[in-house]
Design an enzyme around this catalytic site. Structure first.
Site, PDB file in Angstrom:
ATOM      1  N   GLU A  14      -9.485   6.146   7.037  1.00 32.40           N
ATOM      2  CA  GLU A  14      -8.067   6.399   6.863  1.00 32.40           C
ATOM      3  C   GLU A  14      -7.709   7.653   6.069  1.00 32.40           C
ATOM      4  O   GLU A  14      -6.756   8.349   6.435  1.00 32.40           O
ATOM      5  CB  GLU A  14      -7.412   5.187   6.178  1.00 32.40           C
ATOM      6  CG  GLU A  14      -7.423   3.940   7.024  1.00 32.40           C
ATOM      7  CD  GLU A  14      -7.146   2.694   6.203  1.00 32.40           C
ATOM      8  OE1 GLU A  14      -7.968   2.367   5.326  1.00 32.40           O
ATOM      9  OE2 GLU A  14      -6.107   2.061   6.427  1.00 32.40           O
ATOM     10  N   ARG A  20       0.831  -1.203   0.000  1.00 31.95           N
ATOM     11  CA  ARG A  20       0.000   0.000   0.000  1.00 31.95           C
ATOM     12  C   ARG A  20       0.871   1.262   0.000  1.00 31.95           C
ATOM     13  O   ARG A  20       0.473   2.296  -0.535  1.00 31.95           O
ATOM     14  CB  ARG A  20      -0.995   0.001   1.165  1.00 31.95           C
ATOM     15  CG  ARG A  20      -2.063   1.079   1.064  1.00 31.95           C
ATOM     16  CD  ARG A  20      -3.198   0.888   2.070  1.00 31.95           C
ATOM     17  NE  ARG A  20      -4.247   0.016   1.573  1.00 31.95           N
ATOM     18  CZ  ARG A  20      -5.340   0.433   0.905  1.00 31.95           C
ATOM     19  NH1 ARG A  20      -5.525   1.729   0.655  1.00 31.95           N
ATOM     20  NH2 ARG A  20      -6.241  -0.419   0.494  1.00 31.95           N
TER      21      ARG A  20
END
Lengths: 178, 763
Positions: free
Chosen positions: B713, B310
């Protein structure tokens, strides 16, 4: 649970949320453990157990303390107020209602400590207890956002709900002074 | 409608009265035992002897278990690579659990755990990324994404910049520490209460540890006192310990980490090093870029591979990288096993490219915002392709940034700050605008699924469960809003009880910001099924067209007639209509080849931007955030109040990560910042003095739940603007000839050093 290793114990009596309570405790038991484990009042939380996070903030004789840093046997005769004594879901204290109104929490774990701390903090301002951000230490501080932020800085909210926590406290403080 | 409204959190009245129960507040059955781990005090060593006689003899101790005493798997790994719960002959980090003490009280267990006599033969410990690289200690071979020909593009560019940035880790400091209970049932059954984001994984780990099928283990989770990723895998050890001890003793068992133990044992955000070399045109546009990311994974795999992936997937942030190579090195060291933390590697990748933008602007003496704007992805055309070959179809960054710059008076304030700095010797101010583009979906594609179970009772009340867990993010509130919306009921008519592996099976972790996207859709599917049955029943009973039936205001409108919802439900029950349903959802469109770095890992992107203004004291390095302005994209918000709360909290946490939150390990690999006395989390007085947060007005172009977007997030990375604003303030101390190159976290010490460097004072 009572510690299995306790060899000596002491009796202590105090009032919790207006009710007289008598406990027989190992003298090393903290007020927080006495509340949570012996009286089953689990509103005060054990966030760090070192007096650094504020989650266990409890009101003793009108002043806020970190219950994890205080031994229960030191509180003979004291008047102890926990979050449970401030208001219940069907009879909320105005500050509790303001926390709901302003979403003054996310996970809720710091909330009992924030509310106990805030109530005593407003009393401190009223009693002219000075703060670090006050312009004139000889004058009573005004109830401002800066004062509240400073005076509430011992209560950590890891979710970062500070904007709403301060808004809830300000609403009540302004209502009281108005 | 109940959706798109700022309804209060479902647990509000419980939270404010201290009656909301977390795992450690649940009364234990009589006879319960308490557990604690004995920990390694070496970072890397062979265990030559472990004498636990004193532990066993300590008051209140019932049992002491080592790895050899476990009845089943000694494995608490969330990945296919095993991770021992108790050390097996060797230790790999300072604080690693060696043995498990089972005692009559929490205190007795903790005291006894200190009495173990362990002899070690020390081995060389790898404590930093550089230590690991020196001996090629990696958890898997490097991964590379390549698009175009970056090296020739850099060579041909007008300017070349290069640098290295160190990015620190972060302690979760969920205010509720890790905790679990296990209560043995009849036969081989066991009930586990765990403060976890991933009940299904707890179920699997417990089953393996007890050698029982999954159906013997039920895991319940009502709420967590914060998770932030730290309860995705780090609760496994406690739940397994409780289950094993409960099985061996036949008594209920409870375990919670003391805060210091929690900080020493559990994983944190991965520290990173990012090296970059970029070719830049005279106007500040990137021509080509090469990134090397070095991820400190700690001693075991845990979730490091998808975290490092990620980070690569966010090395572009909102910018088009015309020719790009991203290489990721996953370094194995002898520290705690770094784990999931809000953003899951994305923030580290994103900070890297924001550093590059800042560096370009400083080198070319351009306004940093104009450099950022020049490099943004286009809305359409060739400049829309990511380094992993996914086309960005939903880009709102250019408009959103332009809008925020106006709202925050960016240009005017920047000029004002320059004027202030020209006059002010000691205090300097800085300002920065940084954007966020964050990919939404689990990159492990099969995790993008969810289930739900909805019951309508004959009094018209609704009870539902889904696979997501509540950690303060407001998931249950949003999901209840979705359900209430389908039935036209007030929010109070819908109750969500503890997440329970016996209600909804095979769930994914509540992670990757996916909670409401996945579970909201699954719940809606189940509610729609029941609502359709009620419509069919009413259409038949009242002989009316289905489309003339509506659920609203607690009533059912059937043509000209109005019934209370409960009346229709009661009538349907009498007519033998099923009033319970499951729901299921799988995210469409996503597919991803992680080794090749190609595909569509994300269903969509969430966007945002923040302007932060800071003041620094150049004599002490201290600083204050004076003002933050945020504009953030949550699509059509399910609950604007909750979303704004998430954004504010995420910004504060993100700014904390990059400023005051510093993890310090000493030369022996001991974590020296293991309590809030030394690890500084933002408090009320650290919040920006002026804090303006607004939601971007737009719907998700993809068919998500009521066209909303994930919020957990993405706004965490808005905090990057605080780091860049500090960098800007420091730059004002010099003549512009030397780039600030500020590492993170920008503690006052680091800021002071950088200020002195600008003033030609070497440390």
């Amino acid at each position: 649970m009572a510690p299995a290793s306790s060899t000596t114990s002491m009796k202590v009596s105090f009032r919790v949320n207006g009710t007289p309570r008598e406990l027989e405790l190992d003298p090393r038991v903290t007020l927080l453990d006495a509340l949570r484990e012996h009286l089953h009042l689990t509103g005060a939380k054990k966030g760090c157990d070192h007096g650094q996070c504020g989650a266990c903030t409890t009101i003793v004789n009108g002043a806020r303390i970190n219950a994890c840093l205080s031994l229960a046997v030191m509180h003979a005769g004291d008047e102890i107020t926990t979050i449970e004594g401030i208001g219940q879901p069907d009879a909320l204290h105005p500050l509790q209602a303001a926390f709901i109104e302003h979403d003054g929490y996310q996970c809720g774990y710091c909330t009992p400590g924030q509310i106990c701390s805030a109530l005593a903090m407003l009393e401190e301002i009223d009693r002219a207890v000075p703060s670090h951000v006050q312009e004139d230490l000889l004058q009573k501080a005004g109830i401002t956002e800066a004062e509240i932020r400073e005076r509430m800085s011992g209560n950590i909210c890891r979710c970062g709900a500070y904007a709403n926590i301060v808004a809830a406290i300000l609403e009540i403080a302004e209502g009281e002074t108005a | 409608m109940t959706v798109h409204r700022s309804l209060p959190h479902e647990s509000g009245p419980l939270h404010v009265t201290g009656t909301a129960r977390y795992v450690d507040d649940v009364p234990l059955p009589p006879g319960a035992l308490h557990l604690a781990f004995g920990l390694s005090d070496r970072a890397r060593a062979r265990i030559t002897a472990m004498d636990l006689d004193a532990v066993r003899a300590a008051p209140g101790v019932v049992a002491v278990l080592t790895a050899a005493d476990l009845p089943g798997a000694n494995d608490v790994s969330p990945s296919p690579v095993p991770e021992p719960m108790l050390a097996e002959g060797e230790v790999f980090f300072h604080g690693q659990p060696l043995f498990l003490v089972v005692a009559e009280s929490h205190l007795a267990a903790r005291k006894a755990a200190r009495l173990g006599k362990v002899s070690y033969e020390d081995l060389p410990a790898l404590l930093t990324i550089d230590d690991g690289l020196a001996v090629d200690s990696l958890i898997e071979p490097p991964v590379e994404y390549l698009r175009g020909a970056p090296e020739p593009a850099i060579a041909a560019a007008a300017h070349v910049i290069e640098g290295t940035m160190e990015i620190g880790g972060q302690e979760h400091f969920y205010l509720e520490g890790q905790a679990a209970h296990a209560v043995p049932g009849e036969g081989d059954e066991i009930l586990v209460l765990s403060s976890t984001q991933h009940p299904s994984e707890i179920q699997h780990k417990v089953a393996h540890a007890l050698h029982v099928p999954f159906n013997a283990v039920r895991v319940e989770m009502r709420r967590m006192g914060g998770g932030f990723g730290g309860k995705e895998s780090q609760g496994n050890a406690l739940a397994v310990s409780c289950a094993v001890a409960a099985r061996l003793t036949g008594r209920p068992c409870a375990m919670r980490y003391d805060r210091d133990d929690d900080m020493v044992i559990t994983g944190k955000r991965h520290p990173f090093q990012v090296r970059y070399r970029a070719g830049v045109a005279a106007d500040g546009r990137l021509e080509g870029i090469v990134f090397e990311q070095f991820c400190n994974c700690g001693w075991s795999n845990d979730l490091s591979l998808p975290v490092a992936d990620r980070a690569m997937l966010h090395a572009d942030n909102a910018y088009f990288l015309p020719h790009v190579r991203i290489t990721s090195h996953r370094v194995k060291t002898n520290l705690c096993s770094f784990t999931a933390f809000r953003g899951f590697g994305g923030p580290q990748g994103l900070v890297g490219i924001e550093r590059v933008m800042d560096h370009i602007a400083a080198s070319l003496r351009l306004d940093p915002l104009s450099v950022r704007q020049a490099n943004l992805y286009d809305r359409e055309g060739p400049r829309t392709v990511t380094p992993y070959h996914m086309v960005v179809e939903d880009n709102v960054a250019p408009e959103l940034i332009a809008d925020l710059a106006v709202r925050a008076d960016y240009a005017e304030r920047r000029a004002g700050i320059a004027a202030f700095n020209a006059e002010s010797r000691v205090l300097k101010r800085g300002i920065a605008l940084t954007p966020v583009k964050f990919g939404i979906s689990f990159t492990l594609t099969h995790l993008n699924q969810a289930g739900a179970l909805v019951h309508v009772y004959t009094d018209g009340s609704v009870h539902l469960n889904h696979g997501g867990t509540e950690m303060g993010q407001g998931l249950h509130t949003k999901v209840a809003q979705v359900a209430a919306g389908v039935f036209g009921l007030p929010l109070g008519a819908v109750r969500i009880t503890a997440t329970d592996t016996g209600k909804v099976p095979n769930t994914s972790a509540t992670a990757a910001s996916s909670g409401s996207d996945l579970n909201g859709m699954a719940v809606k599917a189940a509610c729609d099924t029941i609502a359709d049955r009620l419509r069919d029943f009413a259409a038949e009973r009242w002989q009316i067209d289905r489309d003339a039936i509506r659920f609203e205001g607690g009533e059912v409108v059937i043509g000209a007639e109005r019934l209370r919802f409960a009346e229709l439900v009661e009538a349907a029950y009498m007519a033998r209509v099923q009033l319970s349903a499951t729901g299921y959802y799988a995210t469409p469109k996503v597919q991803w080849d992680r080794r090749a770095g190609r595909g569509r890992p994300f269903y969509y992107f969430a966007y945002g931007a923040a302007v932060t203004e800071v003041a620094i004291d150049t004599l002490t390095g201290e600083y204050r955030i004076l003002r933050a302005d945020i504009l953030h994209d949550v699509g059509a918000s399910l609950n604007p109040a909750i979303d704004i709360g998430q954004i504010e909290g995420a910004y504060v946490q993100g700014a904390g990560w990059l400023t005051t939150e510093e993890l310090v390990w000493d030369g022996q690999g001991r974590l020296r910042t293991h309590a809030p006395s030394t690890y500084k989390i933002p408090c009320a007085s650290d919040r920006p003095q002026v804090f303006n947060v607004a939601l971007w007005d737009g719907r998700n172009r993809e068919e998500t739940i009521h066209r909303s977007k994930a919020v957990g997030e993405p706004p965490f990375m808005l905090g990057v603007s605080a780091l860049m604003a500090i960098s800007d303030a420091i730059a004002a101390c010099g003549d512009g000839s030397r780039y600030v190159a500020l590492d993170a976290p920008a503690t006052p010490e680091r800021v002071l050093r950088a200020v002195d460097a600008q003033r030609g004072i070497a440390w």
